[in-house]
Design a protein around this motif. Structure first.
Motif, PDB file in Angstrom:
ATOM      1  N   GLY A  11       0.817  -1.191   0.047  1.00  0.00           N
ATOM      2  CA  GLY A  11      -0.239  -0.013  -0.086  1.00  0.00           C
ATOM      3  C   GLY A  11       0.843   1.313   0.050  1.00  0.00           C
ATOM      4  N   PRO A  12       0.501   2.119   1.054  1.00  0.00           N
ATOM      5  CA  PRO A  12       1.483   3.461   1.119  1.00  0.00           C
ATOM      6  C   PRO A  12       2.435   3.310   1.806  1.00  0.00           C
ATOM      7  CG  PRO A  12      -0.155   3.604   2.855  1.00  0.00           C
ATOM      8  CD  PRO A  12      -0.277   2.126   1.918  1.00  0.00           C
ATOM      9  N   THR A  13       2.994   2.063   2.351  1.00  0.00           N
ATOM     10  CA  THR A  13       4.161   1.734   3.648  1.00  0.00           C
ATOM     11  C   THR A  13       5.436   1.211   2.831  1.00  0.00           C
ATOM     12  OG1 THR A  13       2.227   1.038   4.981  1.00  0.00           O
ATOM     13  CG2 THR A  13       4.391   0.587   5.383  1.00  0.00           C
ATOM     14  N   GLY A  14       6.447   2.072   3.160  1.00  0.00           N
ATOM     15  CA  GLY A  14       7.710   1.744   2.621  1.00  0.00           C
ATOM     16  C   GLY A  14       8.774   2.188   3.407  1.00  0.00           C
ATOM     17  N   LEU A  15       9.894   1.535   3.292  1.00  0.00           N
ATOM     18  CA  LEU A  15      11.167   1.842   4.029  1.00  0.00           C
ATOM     19  C   LEU A  15      12.203   2.463   2.982  1.00  0.00           C
ATOM     20  CD1 LEU A  15      12.133  -1.339   5.728  1.00  0.00           C
ATOM     21  CD2 LEU A  15      11.269   0.666   6.807  1.00  0.00           C
ATOM     22  N   PHE A  23      13.874   5.895   6.976  1.00  0.00           N
ATOM     23  CA  PHE A  23      12.415   6.592   7.166  1.00  0.00           C
ATOM     24  C   PHE A  23      11.368   5.356   6.814  1.00  0.00           C
ATOM     25  CE2 PHE A  23      15.373   9.827   5.996  1.00  0.00           C
ATOM     26  CZ  PHE A  23      15.081  10.856   6.904  1.00  0.00           C
ATOM     27  N   LEU A  24      10.136   5.489   7.613  1.00  0.00           N
ATOM     28  CA  LEU A  24       8.969   4.640   7.317  1.00  0.00           C
ATOM     29  C   LEU A  24       7.881   5.524   6.734  1.00  0.00           C
ATOM     30  CD1 LEU A  24       7.723   1.841   7.302  1.00  0.00           C
ATOM     31  CD2 LEU A  24       7.167   2.472   9.738  1.00  0.00           C
ATOM     32  N   THR A  25       7.401   5.270   5.833  1.00  0.00           N
ATOM     33  CA  THR A  25       6.123   6.107   5.067  1.00  0.00           C
ATOM     34  C   THR A  25       4.695   5.291   5.639  1.00  0.00           C
ATOM     35  OG1 THR A  25       5.928   4.957   3.054  1.00  0.00           O
ATOM     36  CG2 THR A  25       7.450   7.016   3.194  1.00  0.00           C
ATOM     37  N   ASP A  26       3.913   6.006   5.967  1.00  0.00           N
ATOM     38  CA  ASP A  26       2.366   5.877   6.590  1.00  0.00           C
ATOM     39  C   ASP A  26       2.279   4.381   6.922  1.00  0.00           C
ATOM     40  OD1 ASP A  26       1.645   8.428   5.828  1.00  0.00           O
ATOM     41  OD2 ASP A  26       0.489   7.706   4.203  1.00  0.00           O
ATOM     42  N   PRO A  27       2.426   3.884   8.240  1.00  0.00           N
ATOM     43  CA  PRO A  27       2.568   2.462   8.275  1.00  0.00           C
ATOM     44  C   PRO A  27       1.376   1.877   8.611  1.00  0.00           C
ATOM     45  CG  PRO A  27       3.480   4.088  10.097  1.00  0.00           C
ATOM     46  CD  PRO A  27       2.832   4.816   9.106  1.00  0.00           C
ATOM     47  N   THR A  28       1.242   0.748   7.626  1.00  0.00           N
ATOM     48  CA  THR A  28       0.180  -0.184   7.555  1.00  0.00           C
ATOM     49  C   THR A  28       0.529  -1.640   7.730  1.00  0.00           C
ATOM     50  OG1 THR A  28       0.212  -0.181   5.177  1.00  0.00           O
ATOM     51  CG2 THR A  28      -1.296   1.360   6.055  1.00  0.00           C
ATOM     52  N   PHE A  29       0.220  -2.341   8.777  1.00  0.00           N
ATOM     53  CA  PHE A  29       0.767  -3.702   8.976  1.00  0.00           C
ATOM     54  C   PHE A  29      -0.016  -4.800   9.156  1.00  0.00           C
ATOM     55  CE2 PHE A  29       4.346  -0.667   9.674  1.00  0.00           C
ATOM     56  CZ  PHE A  29       5.482  -1.497   8.661  1.00  0.00           C
ATOM     57  N   ASP A  30      -1.343  -4.466   9.286  1.00  0.00           N
ATOM     58  CA  ASP A  30      -2.432  -5.357   9.327  1.00  0.00           C
ATOM     59  C   ASP A  30      -2.612  -6.462   8.310  1.00  0.00           C
ATOM     60  OD1 ASP A  30      -3.261  -3.909  11.560  1.00  0.00           O
ATOM     61  OD2 ASP A  30      -5.050  -3.288  10.754  1.00  0.00           O
ATOM     62  N   ASN A  71      -3.948   4.530   5.220  1.00  0.00           N
ATOM     63  CA  ASN A  71      -2.617   5.137   5.341  1.00  0.00           C
ATOM     64  C   ASN A  71      -2.257   5.109   6.862  1.00  0.00           C
ATOM     65  OD1 ASN A  71      -4.044   7.014   3.370  1.00  0.00           O
ATOM     66  ND2 ASN A  71      -1.762   7.125   3.051  1.00  0.00           N
ATOM     67  N   LEU A  72      -2.906   4.501   7.952  1.00  0.00           N
ATOM     68  CA  LEU A  72      -2.788   4.259   9.412  1.00  0.00           C
ATOM     69  C   LEU A  72      -3.839   3.109   9.738  1.00  0.00           C
ATOM     70  CD1 LEU A  72      -0.616   4.867  11.554  1.00  0.00           C
ATOM     71  CD2 LEU A  72      -2.295   6.435  12.334  1.00  0.00           C
ATOM     72  N   ASP A  73      -3.509   1.876   9.462  1.00  0.00           N
ATOM     73  CA  ASP A  73      -4.360   0.974   9.919  1.00  0.00           C
ATOM     74  C   ASP A  73      -3.846   0.587  11.609  1.00  0.00           C
ATOM     75  OD1 ASP A  73      -1.878  -0.858  10.146  1.00  0.00           O
ATOM     76  OD2 ASP A  73      -2.462  -2.005   8.349  1.00  0.00           O
ATOM     77  N   THR A  74      -4.708  -0.390  12.086  1.00  0.00           N
ATOM     78  CA  THR A  74      -4.631  -0.700  13.419  1.00  0.00           C
ATOM     79  C   THR A  74      -3.281  -0.900  13.977  1.00  0.00           C
ATOM     80  OG1 THR A  74      -7.002  -1.520  13.284  1.00  0.00           O
ATOM     81  CG2 THR A  74      -5.379  -1.889  15.250  1.00  0.00           C
ATOM     82  N   VAL A 214      10.728   7.642 -10.458  1.00  0.00           N
ATOM     83  CA  VAL A 214       9.539   7.454  -9.611  1.00  0.00           C
ATOM     84  C   VAL A 214       9.106   6.191  -9.207  1.00  0.00           C
ATOM     85  CG1 VAL A 214       6.886   7.877 -10.037  1.00  0.00           C
ATOM     86  CG2 VAL A 214       8.463   9.371 -10.957  1.00  0.00           C
ATOM     87  N   VAL A 215       8.885   5.967  -7.840  1.00  0.00           N
ATOM     88  CA  VAL A 215       8.491   4.666  -7.089  1.00  0.00           C
ATOM     89  C   VAL A 215       7.003   4.903  -6.712  1.00  0.00           C
ATOM     90  CG1 VAL A 215       8.679   3.114  -5.422  1.00  0.00           C
ATOM     91  CG2 VAL A 215      10.554   4.119  -6.451  1.00  0.00           C
ATOM     92  N   PRO A 216       5.916   4.317  -7.513  1.00  0.00           N
ATOM     93  CA  PRO A 216       4.533   4.480  -7.157  1.00  0.00           C
ATOM     94  C   PRO A 216       4.198   3.525  -5.938  1.00  0.00           C
ATOM     95  CG  PRO A 216       4.761   3.018  -9.135  1.00  0.00           C
ATOM     96  CD  PRO A 216       6.267   3.455  -8.868  1.00  0.00           C
ATOM     97  N   VAL A 217       3.617   4.176  -4.947  1.00  0.00           N
ATOM     98  CA  VAL A 217       3.169   3.287  -3.685  1.00  0.00           C
ATOM     99  C   VAL A 217       1.561   3.638  -3.871  1.00  0.00           C
ATOM    100  CG1 VAL A 217       5.204   3.419  -2.603  1.00  0.00           C
ATOM    101  CG2 VAL A 217       3.555   5.130  -2.241  1.00  0.00           C
ATOM    102  N   HIS A 218       0.895   2.967  -2.844  1.00  0.00           N
ATOM    103  CA  HIS A 218      -0.543   3.455  -2.654  1.00  0.00           C
ATOM    104  C   HIS A 218      -1.177   2.743  -3.932  1.00  0.00           C
ATOM    105  CE1 HIS A 218      -4.362   5.527  -1.908  1.00  0.00           C
ATOM    106  NE2 HIS A 218      -3.717   5.621  -0.710  1.00  0.00           N
TER     107      HIS A 218
END
Length: 256
Positions: A11-15, A23-30, A71-74, A214-218
């Protein structure tokens, strides 16, 4: 000088590794699941390529916004609220979460440490939908990372506006790496308008930013992302910019 690299978690999450900082972008780990909300239920369709407990040491979390589960799950929220890692986000996110340092548009945060390259993180505007969307979708921020003798990095956050991209370009172009939140997210709001960059707009953003890569995420992992990697490849090729597009494979580090 350390390389710049990006590893997609999902999704939007990357290192993002830049100037020796991580840096960690928009944490989603569910794992996959459903998230009911005011605009309907968001459905996560795939889990993270790297679990939160297996992350390397992270220096800073770049949180574009806290109000949407994609963009920010549980699990991501738990990571942010645990503290111990510097979190940069919107002023509104800081009001809601004590562990977030709120930054206003164009505000600079300087990262310094002994024997490390100094990095400046500039908060930049983002518009999460068509003009005037903020009262519905909320405030979002992007980030620009700069360091001496290194190409500039732009992390767009959930932005759908090329005008905003132009404002960033006026101050920072040429961009070495643009991490663009794409996927043309649609949830039925504003006559089902795209709430993030379409593939066509992502290609135009690459041109405006004069970016080398360009690295596309999300653009994968959630049901409401209406466009994915196939559309991105098509539109970048149509614009003659296919050599700038770096489609990420979840869990695989890309050196840029």
């Amino acid at each position: 000088m350390s390389e710049t690299a990006f590893t997609l978690v999902g999704g939007p999450t990357g290192l993002l590794e830049f100037a020796g900082w991580t840096f960690l972008t928009d944490p989603t780990f569910d794992e996959p699941g459903e998230y009911p909300g005011a605009a309907g239920t968001l459905v996560k369709t795939s889990g993270p390529a790297i679990r939160a407990e297996n992350l390397p040491a992270v220096d800073v979390i770049l949180l574009s916004h806290d109000q949407h589960a994609d963009n920010l799950d549980t699990s991501g929220r738990s990571l942010v609220e645990t503290g111990g890692t510097k979190v940069l986000g919107t002023l509104e996110a800081a009001d809601r979460m004590a562990t977030v340092t709120g930054v206003a548009p164009w505000e600079r945060t300087v990262l310094e440490a002994p024997d490390r390259t100094t990095v400046t993180v500039t908060a930049v505007p983002a518009q999460h939908g068509p003009a005037g969307c903020e009262s519905v979708t909320g405030t979002v921020t992007g980030f620009v990372l700069t360091a001496a003798d290194l190409p500039t990095v732009y992390v767009s956050g959930d932005n759908a506006s090329l005008e905003v991209v132009g404002d960033v370009a006026k101050r920072f172009a040429p961009i070495g790496l643009a991490v663009l939140f794409a996927g043309a997210a649609r949830v039925g709001l504003f006559d089902n308008a795209a709430l993030t960059l379409t593939a066509t707009d992502a290609a135009e953003a690459a041109r405006i930013l004069e970016t080398a890569a360009v690295v596309p995420v999300h653009a994968e992992g959630w049901q409401h992302f209406s466009e994915g990697h196939s559309e991105l490849r098509t539109e970048f090729a149509a614009a003659g910019l296919q050599d700038r597009l770096r489609i990420p494979t979840p869990g695989e580090k890309q050196s840029l």
